[in-house]
Design a protein around this motif. Structure first.
Motif, PDB file in Angstrom:
ATOM      1  N   ALA A  86      11.060  -0.659 -16.384  1.00  0.00           N
ATOM      2  CA  ALA A  86      10.249  -1.039 -15.222  1.00  0.00           C
ATOM      3  C   ALA A  86       9.430   0.150 -14.729  1.00  0.00           C
ATOM      4  CB  ALA A  86      11.158  -1.568 -14.108  1.00  0.00           C
ATOM      5  N   ARG A  87      10.015   1.349 -14.778  1.00  0.00           N
ATOM      6  CA  ARG A  87       9.296   2.550 -14.331  1.00  0.00           C
ATOM      7  C   ARG A  87       8.079   2.834 -15.217  1.00  0.00           C
ATOM      8  NH1 ARG A  87      13.433   6.265 -14.423  1.00  0.00           N
ATOM      9  NH2 ARG A  87      14.218   5.230 -12.556  1.00  0.00           N
ATOM     10  N   PHE A  88       8.170   2.503 -16.494  1.00  0.00           N
ATOM     11  CA  PHE A  88       7.014   2.654 -17.388  1.00  0.00           C
ATOM     12  C   PHE A  88       5.819   1.881 -16.838  1.00  0.00           C
ATOM     13  CE2 PHE A  88       4.667   0.163 -20.585  1.00  0.00           C
ATOM     14  CZ  PHE A  88       3.923   1.164 -21.188  1.00  0.00           C
ATOM     15  N   PHE A  89       6.045   0.670 -16.357  1.00  0.00           N
ATOM     16  CA  PHE A  89       4.946  -0.137 -15.839  1.00  0.00           C
ATOM     17  C   PHE A  89       4.425   0.406 -14.509  1.00  0.00           C
ATOM     18  CE2 PHE A  89       7.022  -3.137 -18.757  1.00  0.00           C
ATOM     19  CZ  PHE A  89       5.918  -3.495 -19.514  1.00  0.00           C
ATOM     20  N   LEU A  90       5.287   1.028 -13.727  1.00  0.00           N
ATOM     21  CA  LEU A  90       4.809   1.676 -12.496  1.00  0.00           C
ATOM     22  C   LEU A  90       3.789   2.754 -12.828  1.00  0.00           C
ATOM     23  CD1 LEU A  90       8.100   2.082 -10.405  1.00  0.00           C
ATOM     24  CD2 LEU A  90       6.266   0.415 -10.055  1.00  0.00           C
ATOM     25  N   ASP A  91       4.017   3.458 -13.926  1.00  0.00           N
ATOM     26  CA  ASP A  91       3.075   4.496 -14.355  1.00  0.00           C
ATOM     27  C   ASP A  91       1.789   3.911 -14.935  1.00  0.00           C
ATOM     28  OD1 ASP A  91       4.912   6.415 -13.608  1.00  0.00           O
ATOM     29  OD2 ASP A  91       5.762   6.619 -15.616  1.00  0.00           O
ATOM     30  N   GLU A  92       1.780   2.591 -15.180  1.00  0.00           N
ATOM     31  CA  GLU A  92       0.610   1.907 -15.723  1.00  0.00           C
ATOM     32  C   GLU A  92      -0.111   1.087 -14.643  1.00  0.00           C
ATOM     33  OE1 GLU A  92      -0.608   2.110 -18.856  1.00  0.00           O
ATOM     34  OE2 GLU A  92       0.921   3.616 -19.350  1.00  0.00           O
ATOM     35  N   ASN A  93       0.024   1.516 -13.386  1.00  0.00           N
ATOM     36  CA  ASN A  93      -0.671   0.901 -12.243  1.00  0.00           C
ATOM     37  C   ASN A  93      -0.128  -0.461 -11.832  1.00  0.00           C
ATOM     38  OD1 ASN A  93      -2.567   3.083 -11.969  1.00  0.00           O
ATOM     39  ND2 ASN A  93      -3.674   2.253 -13.736  1.00  0.00           N
ATOM     40  N   PHE A  94       1.125  -0.718 -12.150  1.00  0.00           N
ATOM     41  CA  PHE A  94       1.791  -1.909 -11.638  1.00  0.00           C
ATOM     42  C   PHE A  94       2.617  -1.529 -10.416  1.00  0.00           C
ATOM     43  CE2 PHE A  94       0.698  -3.167 -15.851  1.00  0.00           C
ATOM     44  CZ  PHE A  94       0.581  -4.552 -15.825  1.00  0.00           C
ATOM     45  N   ARG A  95       2.939  -2.509  -9.610  1.00  0.00           N
ATOM     46  CA  ARG A  95       3.840  -2.292  -8.484  1.00  0.00           C
ATOM     47  C   ARG A  95       4.959  -3.313  -8.543  1.00  0.00           C
ATOM     48  NH1 ARG A  95       3.511  -5.797  -4.245  1.00  0.00           N
ATOM     49  NH2 ARG A  95       1.774  -7.275  -4.227  1.00  0.00           N
ATOM     50  N   ILE A  96       6.122  -2.935  -8.014  1.00  0.00           N
ATOM     51  CA  ILE A  96       7.273  -3.837  -8.010  1.00  0.00           C
ATOM     52  C   ILE A  96       7.142  -4.825  -6.856  1.00  0.00           C
ATOM     53  CG2 ILE A  96       9.748  -3.957  -7.546  1.00  0.00           C
ATOM     54  CD1 ILE A  96      10.134  -1.479  -9.196  1.00  0.00           C
ATOM     55  N   ILE A  97       7.384  -6.089  -7.160  1.00  0.00           N
ATOM     56  CA  ILE A  97       7.433  -7.120  -6.127  1.00  0.00           C
ATOM     57  C   ILE A  97       8.844  -7.143  -5.561  1.00  0.00           C
ATOM     58  CG2 ILE A  97       7.243  -9.594  -5.656  1.00  0.00           C
ATOM     59  CD1 ILE A  97       5.176  -9.759  -7.861  1.00  0.00           C
ATOM     60  N   THR A  98       8.968  -6.935  -4.271  1.00  0.00           N
ATOM     61  CA  THR A  98      10.283  -6.900  -3.637  1.00  0.00           C
ATOM     62  C   THR A  98      10.814  -8.319  -3.445  1.00  0.00           C
ATOM     63  OG1 THR A  98       9.396  -7.009  -1.387  1.00  0.00           O
ATOM     64  CG2 THR A  98       9.601  -4.816  -2.387  1.00  0.00           C
ATOM     65  N   LEU A 139      10.337  -7.667 -11.344  1.00  0.00           N
ATOM     66  CA  LEU A 139       9.063  -8.374 -11.374  1.00  0.00           C
ATOM     67  C   LEU A 139       7.995  -7.414 -10.870  1.00  0.00           C
ATOM     68  CD1 LEU A 139       7.943 -11.225 -11.984  1.00  0.00           C
ATOM     69  CD2 LEU A 139       8.218 -11.730  -9.557  1.00  0.00           C
ATOM     70  N   LEU A 140       6.969  -7.198 -11.696  1.00  0.00           N
ATOM     71  CA  LEU A 140       5.910  -6.247 -11.346  1.00  0.00           C
ATOM     72  C   LEU A 140       4.558  -6.925 -11.475  1.00  0.00           C
ATOM     73  CD1 LEU A 140       8.105  -4.605 -13.479  1.00  0.00           C
ATOM     74  CD2 LEU A 140       6.999  -2.711 -12.297  1.00  0.00           C
ATOM     75  N   MET A 141       3.560  -6.371 -10.762  1.00  0.00           N
ATOM     76  CA  MET A 141       2.236  -6.989 -10.754  1.00  0.00           C
ATOM     77  C   MET A 141       1.153  -5.928 -10.698  1.00  0.00           C
ATOM     78  SD  MET A 141       0.605  -9.555  -7.857  1.00  0.00           S
ATOM     79  CE  MET A 141       1.912 -10.760  -8.076  1.00  0.00           C
ATOM     80  N   ASN A 142       0.087  -6.182 -11.442  1.00  0.00           N
ATOM     81  CA  ASN A 142      -1.155  -5.417 -11.311  1.00  0.00           C
ATOM     82  C   ASN A 142      -2.209  -6.401 -10.825  1.00  0.00           C
ATOM     83  OD1 ASN A 142      -3.581  -4.039 -11.609  1.00  0.00           O
ATOM     84  ND2 ASN A 142      -2.967  -3.021 -13.506  1.00  0.00           N
TER      85      ASN A 142
END
Length: 213
Positions: A86-98, A139-142
């Motif tokens: 999940a942290r990989f996607f944070l580095d790709e401009n995604f954010r975690i949906i709480t 769950l992450l979203m860009n």
């Protein structure tokens, strides 16, 4: 549309592995980028008349050294690797949906998503999936991917599945589902290519996780 997207009947079948194996002296991961899982998801998306396109990637984790972890340690390891993906996607401009945002905007909880994923399994698989499904779903979203020209979103779901009881070498599975929606939801578009490139980049993240384990 958000609620319908979250509650798609996503089948978590066990498919033949058609991918790549990466290994170190401690770990081996079998990477599955085969189209079977995503094909069922894409059929469900089309059935729901959603303008969306999905790709997927999963890893089966095995330990190659003689050191054996107990079941609780295995679950902790899977949870940790799931967080790192999940942290990989944070580095790709995604954010975690709480969970709060999910319930407020989507009208659904993570626990409901988990139960729905179990419910839609073939009858003979439900018990196995229920006992192996991980404790958390990321769950992450860009919301502004450049490839979609601000006319769509990309959503990522990272599932974890715990290892089978009594199989010492089995350390579980992590499956990542990547869905482009709206302007990001066409397979032949620039956004479709970006989804496939993102999946390819995820392979590099797998390798880094294995090397640092």
């Amino acid at each position: 549309m958000l609620r319908r997207t979250f509650l798609l009947a996503i089948p978590l079948h066990f498919y033949a592995k058609l991918g790549l194996t990466q290994s170190t002296t401690e770990w081996q991961i079998d990477i599955d980028d085969s189209p079977d899982f995503a094909r069922d998801v894409n059929e469900a998306l089309r059935g729901a008349r959603l303008p969306a396109y999905a790709v997927s990637s999963s890893i089966d984790i095995k330990r190659t050294s003689s050191t054996v972890l107990n079941p609780a340690q295995k679950k902790d390891l899977i949870d940790n690797w799931q967080r790192r993906i999940a942290r990989f996607f944070l580095d790709e401009n995604f954010r975690i949906i709480t969970s709060e945002e999910l319930e407020d905007k989507g009208g659904v909880s993570f626990d409901q998503i988990r139960r729905e994923a179990i419910r839609i399994q073939p009858f003979g698989h439900r018990g196995m999936v229920e006992t192996s499904a991980g404790r958390q779903i990321f769950l992450l979203m860009n919301e502004r991917p450049a490839a979609c020209r601000d006319r769509g979103i990309i959503m990522i779901t990272v599932f974890a599945f715990y290892p089978r009881d009594g199989v010492q070498s089995d350390y579980g599975n992590i499956t990542t589902l990547m869905i482009g929606i709206g302007g990001c939801g066409r397979e032949t578009s620039r956004a479709g290519r970006e989804l496939r490139e993102l999946r390819q980049d995820l392979r590099g993240a797998y390798q880094r996780i294995v090397e640092r384990a």
